[in-house]
Write an enzyme that holds these catalytic residues in place. Structure first.
Site, PDB file in Angstrom:
ATOM      1  N   VAL A 116       0.838  -1.205   0.000  1.00  0.00           N
ATOM      2  CA  VAL A 116       0.000   0.000   0.000  1.00  0.00           C
ATOM      3  C   VAL A 116       0.877   1.261   0.000  1.00  0.00           C
ATOM      4  O   VAL A 116       0.501   2.307  -0.532  1.00  0.00           O
ATOM      5  CB  VAL A 116      -0.936   0.000   1.237  1.00  0.00           C
ATOM      6  CG1 VAL A 116      -1.812   1.241   1.276  1.00  0.00           C
ATOM      7  CG2 VAL A 116      -1.805  -1.250   1.255  1.00  0.00           C
ATOM      8  N   HIS A 173      -1.899   5.089 -10.348  1.00  0.00           N
ATOM      9  CA  HIS A 173      -2.452   6.241  -9.642  1.00  0.00           C
ATOM     10  C   HIS A 173      -2.154   7.508 -10.451  1.00  0.00           C
ATOM     11  O   HIS A 173      -1.165   7.564 -11.137  1.00  0.00           O
ATOM     12  CB  HIS A 173      -1.673   6.418  -8.338  1.00  0.00           C
ATOM     13  CG  HIS A 173      -2.376   5.945  -7.116  1.00  0.00           C
ATOM     14  ND1 HIS A 173      -3.711   5.724  -7.015  1.00  0.00           N
ATOM     15  CD2 HIS A 173      -1.870   5.673  -5.885  1.00  0.00           C
ATOM     16  CE1 HIS A 173      -4.005   5.343  -5.792  1.00  0.00           C
ATOM     17  NE2 HIS A 173      -2.906   5.286  -5.087  1.00  0.00           N
TER      18      HIS A 173
HETATM   19  N1  NAD Z   1      -1.850   2.846  -2.357  1.00  0.00           N
HETATM   20  C1  NAD Z   1      -2.723   3.757  -1.983  1.00  0.00           C
HETATM   21  O1  NAD Z   1      -3.716   3.964  -2.660  1.00  0.00           O
HETATM   22  C2  NAD Z   1      -2.514   4.523  -0.715  1.00  0.00           C
HETATM   23  C3  NAD Z   1      -3.573   5.194  -0.095  1.00  0.00           C
HETATM   24  C4  NAD Z   1      -3.346   5.855   1.115  1.00  0.00           C
HETATM   25  C5  NAD Z   1      -2.066   5.871   1.676  1.00  0.00           C
HETATM   26  N2  NAD Z   1      -1.042   5.238   1.039  1.00  0.00           N
HETATM   27  C6  NAD Z   1       0.302   5.210   1.591  1.00  0.00           C
HETATM   28  O2  NAD Z   1       0.307   4.387   2.756  1.00  0.00           O
HETATM   29  C7  NAD Z   1       1.406   4.777   3.593  1.00  0.00           C
HETATM   30  C8  NAD Z   1       0.903   4.947   5.038  1.00  0.00           C
HETATM   31  O3  NAD Z   1       0.003   6.042   5.120  1.00  0.00           O
HETATM   32  P1  NAD Z   1      -0.564   6.481   6.539  1.00  0.00           P
HETATM   33  O4  NAD Z   1      -1.501   7.583   6.292  1.00  0.00           O
HETATM   34  O5  NAD Z   1      -0.985   5.282   7.322  1.00  0.00           O
HETATM   35  O6  NAD Z   1       0.775   7.072   7.207  1.00  0.00           O
HETATM   36  P2  NAD Z   1       1.087   7.246   8.775  1.00  0.00           P
HETATM   37  O7  NAD Z   1       2.232   8.180   8.869  1.00  0.00           O
HETATM   38  O8  NAD Z   1      -0.177   7.538   9.514  1.00  0.00           O
HETATM   39  O9  NAD Z   1       1.550   5.785   9.239  1.00  0.00           O
HETATM   40  C9  NAD Z   1       2.739   5.181   8.837  1.00  0.00           C
HETATM   41  C10 NAD Z   1       3.147   4.204   9.931  1.00  0.00           C
HETATM   42  O10 NAD Z   1       4.285   3.463   9.472  1.00  0.00           O
HETATM   43  C11 NAD Z   1       5.089   3.214  10.607  1.00  0.00           C
HETATM   44  N3  NAD Z   1       6.441   2.827  10.210  1.00  0.00           N
HETATM   45  C12 NAD Z   1       7.432   3.619   9.739  1.00  0.00           C
HETATM   46  N4  NAD Z   1       8.540   2.878   9.518  1.00  0.00           N
HETATM   47  C13 NAD Z   1       8.236   1.612   9.861  1.00  0.00           C
HETATM   48  C14 NAD Z   1       8.960   0.394   9.852  1.00  0.00           C
HETATM   49  N5  NAD Z   1      10.226   0.355   9.445  1.00  0.00           N
HETATM   50  N6  NAD Z   1       8.340  -0.727  10.281  1.00  0.00           N
HETATM   51  C15 NAD Z   1       7.061  -0.697  10.719  1.00  0.00           C
HETATM   52  N7  NAD Z   1       6.308   0.429  10.728  1.00  0.00           N
HETATM   53  C16 NAD Z   1       6.903   1.566  10.321  1.00  0.00           C
HETATM   54  C17 NAD Z   1       5.045   4.546  11.369  1.00  0.00           C
HETATM   55  O11 NAD Z   1       5.483   4.398  12.718  1.00  0.00           O
HETATM   56  C18 NAD Z   1       3.577   4.909  11.247  1.00  0.00           C
HETATM   57  O12 NAD Z   1       2.820   4.404  12.346  1.00  0.00           O
HETATM   58  C19 NAD Z   1       1.976   6.051   2.949  1.00  0.00           C
HETATM   59  O13 NAD Z   1       3.113   5.739   2.173  1.00  0.00           O
HETATM   60  C20 NAD Z   1       0.839   6.538   2.077  1.00  0.00           C
HETATM   61  O14 NAD Z   1       1.287   7.358   1.008  1.00  0.00           O
HETATM   62  C21 NAD Z   1      -1.262   4.574  -0.132  1.00  0.00           C
END
Ligand code: NAD
Length: 307
Positions: A116, A173
């Site tokens: 994701v 996307h």
């Molecule tokens: N594919 C899609 O359509 C789509 C849609 C929405 C978000 N996203 C992506 O999903 C990702 C997460 O978004 P979010 O809003 O949850 O972000 P967020 O910042 O709320 O959460 C990210 C989490 O990842 C954790 N993290 C960081 N490094 C880590 C590691 N090495 N091991 C385990 N956990 C770790 C952080 O502590 C945090 O809790 C982003 O890259 C965002 O762009 C993709």
């Protein structure tokens, strides 16, 4: 079935909640931040008497607890921040996705990985390389979300229930999203008979920009309710073997004339991963757009080697 959700941020935690509320699997939520997944899992479990679901969710910081997972959803990483270039995001999240995949796969060698983390196509390719898993067991989530957004925008425009709208987007996307007007219907009627060309284009452009529209409103962070719903639908297709046709970022091996690249295509998922990439009847223009999206992704994946 056991599903591990890596990353307990907004997307990870809402995904865990949806999966457990739907009773789709036992869910393990993991993060590097101590206490975060444990606290969120406890909070979700405490809602079970009210919502009436099995409190089948735990939080951990230890990958040993994720062993034997059937599905691993990778949401760890940063959302794009204002002023951050694509290469900045690529560099930061590639390090995270590499580490996560290296740590989660030894205990769950038969899992299906759903990526994701953005940038989605590149991170899906990276997860497939680092895991060494067969390509049909590594997929990315983008198309189910983009299609849902498009369906909602069409419903809003026409004042109908979103459930009456069928539409699918392929490709990637953003700008290289490939909408399929000929395959979109509202209450069974072709969409193109209900709206004019300019309206169609406006709805497609809003869908391409939908992630940015939410980011601009939220000011910090990005969308998570619709993304987590899209992830849950993919997990459901796998765990319940629904055979539903979903647009999934999948490895093509000649379908649509596209070879050896990840791109959004219509897929049937199964408990073994991608069971089939379905070749819809696309016209010349649609095929050309899909192939261009695939080539764009191939070029972007080459940037991983420059990190
Ligand atoms: N594919 C899609 O359509 C789509 C849609 C929405 C978000 N996203 C992506 O999903 C990702 C997460 O978004 P979010 O809003 O949850 O972000 P967020 O910042 O709320 O959460 C990210 C989490 O990842 C954790 N993290 C960081 N490094 C880590 C590691 N090495 N091991 C385990 N956990 C770790 C952080 O502590 C945090 O809790 C982003 O890259 C965002 O762009 C993709």
């Amino acid at each position: 079935m056991r599903v591990t959700v890596v990353g307990s941020g907004f997307v990870g935690q809402t995904t865990a909640m949806r999966l457990v509320q739907k009773g789709l699997a036992e869910v393990i939520l993991i993060d590097i931040v101590e206490g975060l997944p444990q606290g969120l899992a406890l909070d979700i479990r405490e809602s079970s008497p009210i919502e009436g679901f099995e409190p089948n969710v735990t939080g951990t910081n230890d990958y040993a607890d994720t062993a034997g997972s059937d599905v691993v959803v990778v949401t760890a990483g940063f959302p794009r921040q204002p002023g951050m270039s694509r290469m900045d995001l690529l560099g930061k999240n590639a390090g995270i996705v590499r580490e996560v995949v290296e740590r989660v796969t030894p205990g769950s060698p038969n899992a299906i990985i759903i990526v994701v983390t953005n940038p989605l196509d590149e991170m899906t390719f990276l997860a497939s390389q680092v895991s060494g898993f067969p390509k049909e067991r590594v997929v990315g989530m983008a198309g189910v979300l983009d299609s849902a957004r498009l369906r909602y925008f069409i419903a809003e425009e026409l004042g109908v229930s979103p459930l009456a709208v069928e539409a699918m987007t392929l490709g990637s996307h953003g700008e290289s999203m490939v909408p399929l007007p000929r395959h979109a219907t509202v209450g069974g009627k072709p969409l193109a008979e209900l709206v004019d060309e300019a309206t169609l284009e406006r709805l497609y452009q809003r869908t391409r920009d939908a992630g940015a529209e939410i980011v601009a409103l939220l000011k910090k962070g990005s969308a998570y309710y619709a993304p987590s719903a899209a992830i849950a639908r993919m997990v459901e297709a796998i765990t319940r073997n629904t055979e539903e046709l979903l647009p999934v970022c999948a490895w093509c091996t000649g379908q649509y004339g596209i070879t050896d690249v990840y791109v959004g295509v219509p897929v049937r998922l199964s408990p073994s991963g991608v069971a089939e990439i379905v070749e819809l009847d696309l016209n010349g223009e649609e095929l050309e757009a899909l192939r261009a999206a695939a080539e764009g992704i191939r070029a972007k994946c080459a940037d991983l080697a420059k990190l």
